[in-house]
Design a protein around this motif. Structure first.
Motif, PDB file in Angstrom:
ATOM      1  N   ARG A 171       0.838  -1.211   0.000  1.00  0.00           N
ATOM      2  CA  ARG A 171       0.000   0.000   0.000  1.00  0.00           C
ATOM      3  C   ARG A 171       0.871   1.258   0.000  1.00  0.00           C
ATOM      4  NH1 ARG A 171      -5.365  -1.493   0.788  1.00  0.00           N
ATOM      5  NH2 ARG A 171      -5.751  -3.097   2.380  1.00  0.00           N
ATOM      6  N   ASP A 172       1.891   1.261   0.846  1.00  0.00           N
ATOM      7  CA  ASP A 172       2.749   2.439   0.959  1.00  0.00           C
ATOM      8  C   ASP A 172       3.465   2.736  -0.358  1.00  0.00           C
ATOM      9  OD1 ASP A 172       4.062   4.502   2.734  1.00  0.00           O
ATOM     10  OD2 ASP A 172       5.832   3.413   2.046  1.00  0.00           O
ATOM     11  N   LEU A 173       3.950   1.701  -1.031  1.00  0.00           N
ATOM     12  CA  LEU A 173       4.609   1.904  -2.322  1.00  0.00           C
ATOM     13  C   LEU A 173       3.655   2.556  -3.310  1.00  0.00           C
ATOM     14  CD1 LEU A 173       6.551  -1.472  -2.732  1.00  0.00           C
ATOM     15  CD2 LEU A 173       7.566   0.801  -2.426  1.00  0.00           C
ATOM     16  N   GLY A 174       2.415   2.081  -3.347  1.00  0.00           N
ATOM     17  CA  GLY A 174       1.442   2.640  -4.262  1.00  0.00           C
ATOM     18  C   GLY A 174       1.076   4.070  -3.931  1.00  0.00           C
ATOM     19  N   VAL A 175       0.845   4.323  -2.649  1.00  0.00           N
ATOM     20  CA  VAL A 175       0.470   5.675  -2.224  1.00  0.00           C
ATOM     21  C   VAL A 175       1.578   6.669  -2.552  1.00  0.00           C
ATOM     22  CG1 VAL A 175      -0.025   7.154  -0.241  1.00  0.00           C
ATOM     23  CG2 VAL A 175      -1.083   4.884  -0.403  1.00  0.00           C
ATOM     24  N   ARG A 176       2.811   6.326  -2.216  1.00  0.00           N
ATOM     25  CA  ARG A 176       3.914   7.268  -2.443  1.00  0.00           C
ATOM     26  C   ARG A 176       4.190   7.464  -3.935  1.00  0.00           C
ATOM     27  NH1 ARG A 176       6.347   8.676   2.325  1.00  0.00           N
ATOM     28  NH2 ARG A 176       5.748   7.378   4.112  1.00  0.00           N
ATOM     29  N   TYR A 186      -1.263  11.948   5.050  1.00  0.00           N
ATOM     30  CA  TYR A 186      -0.525  10.686   4.979  1.00  0.00           C
ATOM     31  C   TYR A 186       0.957  10.893   5.273  1.00  0.00           C
ATOM     32  CZ  TYR A 186       1.041   6.152   3.179  1.00  0.00           C
ATOM     33  OH  TYR A 186       1.598   4.910   3.055  1.00  0.00           O
ATOM     34  N   LEU A 187       1.544  11.875   4.636  1.00  0.00           N
ATOM     35  CA  LEU A 187       2.966  12.143   4.833  1.00  0.00           C
ATOM     36  C   LEU A 187       3.239  12.660   6.243  1.00  0.00           C
ATOM     37  CD1 LEU A 187       3.797  13.777   1.377  1.00  0.00           C
ATOM     38  CD2 LEU A 187       4.270  11.422   2.118  1.00  0.00           C
ATOM     39  N   LYS A 188       2.306  13.419   6.769  1.00  0.00           N
ATOM     40  CA  LYS A 188       2.478  13.995   8.107  1.00  0.00           C
ATOM     41  C   LYS A 188       2.606  12.916   9.168  1.00  0.00           C
ATOM     42  CE  LYS A 188       0.501  17.452  11.240  1.00  0.00           C
ATOM     43  NZ  LYS A 188      -0.556  18.473  11.400  1.00  0.00           N
ATOM     44  N   VAL A 189       1.825  11.829   9.035  1.00  0.00           N
ATOM     45  CA  VAL A 189       1.828  10.789  10.068  1.00  0.00           C
ATOM     46  C   VAL A 189       2.773   9.635   9.750  1.00  0.00           C
ATOM     47  CG1 VAL A 189      -0.541  11.372  10.679  1.00  0.00           C
ATOM     48  CG2 VAL A 189      -0.116   9.467   9.118  1.00  0.00           C
ATOM     49  N   GLY A 190       3.422   9.682   8.593  1.00  0.00           N
ATOM     50  CA  GLY A 190       4.432   8.680   8.272  1.00  0.00           C
ATOM     51  C   GLY A 190       3.973   7.527   7.403  1.00  0.00           C
ATOM     52  N   GLY A 191       2.696   7.508   7.022  1.00  0.00           N
ATOM     53  CA  GLY A 191       2.215   6.511   6.073  1.00  0.00           C
ATOM     54  C   GLY A 191       1.934   5.142   6.669  1.00  0.00           C
ATOM     55  N   PHE A 192       1.610   4.201   5.782  1.00  0.00           N
ATOM     56  CA  PHE A 192       1.353   2.825   6.212  1.00  0.00           C
ATOM     57  C   PHE A 192       2.632   2.195   6.746  1.00  0.00           C
ATOM     58  CE2 PHE A 192      -2.214   2.995   3.047  1.00  0.00           C
ATOM     59  CZ  PHE A 192      -3.240   2.705   3.934  1.00  0.00           C
ATOM     60  N   GLU A 193       2.493   1.442   7.825  1.00  0.00           N
ATOM     61  CA  GLU A 193       3.632   0.738   8.374  1.00  0.00           C
ATOM     62  C   GLU A 193       3.907  -0.539   7.580  1.00  0.00           C
ATOM     63  OE1 GLU A 193       3.357   0.039  12.555  1.00  0.00           O
ATOM     64  OE2 GLU A 193       2.613   2.062  12.967  1.00  0.00           O
ATOM     65  N   ALA A 194       5.138  -1.013   7.666  1.00  0.00           N
ATOM     66  CA  ALA A 194       5.563  -2.220   6.945  1.00  0.00           C
ATOM     67  C   ALA A 194       5.165  -3.456   7.728  1.00  0.00           C
ATOM     68  CB  ALA A 194       7.064  -2.187   6.705  1.00  0.00           C
ATOM     69  N   ILE A 195       3.849  -3.650   7.886  1.00  0.00           N
ATOM     70  CA  ILE A 195       3.338  -4.787   8.638  1.00  0.00           C
ATOM     71  C   ILE A 195       2.357  -5.560   7.768  1.00  0.00           C
ATOM     72  CG2 ILE A 195       3.719  -3.847  10.930  1.00  0.00           C
ATOM     73  CD1 ILE A 195       0.926  -2.759  10.961  1.00  0.00           C
ATOM     74  N   GLN A 196       2.164  -6.844   8.077  1.00  0.00           N
ATOM     75  CA  GLN A 196       1.353  -7.718   7.249  1.00  0.00           C
ATOM     76  C   GLN A 196      -0.132  -7.626   7.545  1.00  0.00           C
ATOM     77  OE1 GLN A 196       3.252 -11.567   7.924  1.00  0.00           O
ATOM     78  NE2 GLN A 196       4.221 -11.421   5.916  1.00  0.00           N
TER      79      GLN A 196
END
Length: 227
Positions: free
Chosen positions: A72-77, A158-168
């Motif tokens: 998700r994070d890769l797509g959002v960024r 999204y950027l302010k809070v650091g985005g999705f974490e790298a969790i499953q």
């Protein structure tokens, strides 16, 4: 610009319907004069998901992480880099309503929107599971459900809070928790709607499918004890 992110891990059975529904939602707001970009994030796909995406002429990126938070994070960024100011997330086994984007547009300006999901087919689950689920699900404005299949937010938030974490799993819940911690404005709407599958082959541990599996197993055990 609105960006739509769909992570997909071996989703050939559902992906075409998902992308068709998104296209209908895009067509529904074509008079809004807003550029909308869809992006599929193909994560470790070994099936026909990539071919389906290519055949439908939908942009995609690939990764080999088997991690929905990272995907998700890769797509959002990637979409934010392309200029997206608003990001709408859904899942490859889900179909958004035709007015999905319109309802998000109507709620602007806002930092984030948590929508609801509706199970499209109860055939895999017992009547008892359906009853227990519907008894507890809050299909109303002001609900407090969090679904990665129906979560949207501003790029700035999204950027302010650091985005999705790298969790499953629970990357959606953790993101909303941080949005709340930063005192950002969230709307909990049942007008922003998504149909999702009731599949019982869970992609993420402790995700929505696993929740349905656990609920079904609990009802089976209860039925056995009562018989």
């Amino acid at each position: 610009m609105i960006g739509i992110v769909i992570p997909a891990c071996n989703e050939e059975a559902h992906l075409k319907a998902c992308l068709n529904a998104i296209q209908k939602a895009i067509d529904f707001v074509k008079n809004q004069n807003i550029h909308i970009q869809t992006l599929v994030v193909l994560d470790s796909c070994q099936d026909q998901s990539k071919q389906i995406t290519q055949q439908m002429n939908i942009p995609f990126i690939e990764c080999q992480v088997q991690n929905v938070g990272i995907a998700r994070d890769l797509g959002v960024r990637a979409l934010i880099e392309q200029g997206a100011q608003w990001i709408a997330c859904t899942d490859a086994d889900s179909c958004v309503y035709e007015n999905w984007l319109l309802e998000q547009i109507k709620l602007q300006p806002i930092d984030a929107i948590c929508g609801v999901v509706q199970i499209s087919d109860w055939g895999r689950l017992s009547p008892e599971t359906q009853m227990h689920y519907l008894e507890h699900y809050q299909d109303r404005m002001g609900h407090h459900h969090i679904h990665g299949a129906n979560l949207s937010f501003s790029a700035e938030a999204y950027l302010k809070v650091g985005g999705f974490e790298a969790i499953q799993c629970h990357e959606d819940i953790r993101l909303v928790q941080r949005l709340k911690a930063f005192d950002l404005k969230i709307i909990w709407s049942n007008q922003v709607r998504v149909n999702t599958s009731s599949r019982l082959n869970a992609r993420a541990p402790e995700g929505f499918s696993q929740f349905l599996i656990d609920l079904e197993n609990k009802n089976i055990m209860t039925s056995k004890q009562e018989s």
